[in-house]
Design a protein around this motif. Structure first.
Motif, PDB file in Angstrom:
ATOM      1  N   GLU A  43     -72.503  58.079  41.147  1.00 35.24           N
ATOM      2  CA  GLU A  43     -71.735  57.752  43.175  1.00 35.24           C
ATOM      3  C   GLU A  43     -73.712  57.593  43.676  1.00 35.24           C
ATOM      4  N   LYS A  98     -69.460  57.293  53.519  1.00 37.43           N
ATOM      5  CA  LYS A  98     -68.271  57.990  52.353  1.00 37.43           C
ATOM      6  C   LYS A  98     -68.020  58.837  53.796  1.00 37.43           C
ATOM      7  N   ARG A  99     -65.999  58.493  53.674  1.00 39.39           N
ATOM      8  CA  ARG A  99     -65.183  59.331  53.733  1.00 39.39           C
ATOM      9  C   ARG A  99     -64.222  59.565  53.208  1.00 39.39           C
ATOM     10  N   SER A 100     -63.304  60.502  52.997  1.00 41.37           N
ATOM     11  CA  SER A 100     -61.822  61.166  52.191  1.00 41.37           C
ATOM     12  C   SER A 100     -61.097  59.756  51.707  1.00 41.37           C
ATOM     13  N   THR A 101     -61.066  58.166  52.583  1.00 42.87           N
ATOM     14  CA  THR A 101     -60.459  57.286  52.091  1.00 42.87           C
ATOM     15  C   THR A 101     -61.238  56.458  51.147  1.00 42.87           C
TER      16      THR A 101
END
Length: 85
Positions: free
Chosen positions: A1, A34-37
């Protein structure tokens, strides 16, 4: 990541290179959001600097160049997005 991305531009071939990194101090490194999608990164200044037109929404294929170790977007292979009715 990874935490950052570095953008490159090949004016002659009209291609954008992307390299992911964790080195936020690297020249040109931009922080990834960074997002959940998924992830995103601000690239407006980069596009403005290189005079890349982004007035219309478009899609591009993303390819990986193993020799260069970069993800590459060929701006000559634009796919104009279809608008919903």
């Amino acid at each position: 990541e990874f935490s950052h991305i570095v953008f490159f531009f090949d004016r002659e071939l009209n291609k954008v290179g992307l390299r992911f990194t964790n080195d936020g101090g690297e020249e040109g490194a931009v922080k990834l959001n960074k997002r959940s999608t998924g992830i995103s990164a601000g690239m407006k200044s980069f596009l403005d600097y290189h005079n890349v037109d982004y007035t219309e929404t478009a899609q591009y294929d993303l390819e990986f160049d193993e020799r260069e170790g970069l993800y590459v977007i060929d701006l000559n292979r634009r796919k104009t997005a279809k608008k919903d009715k």
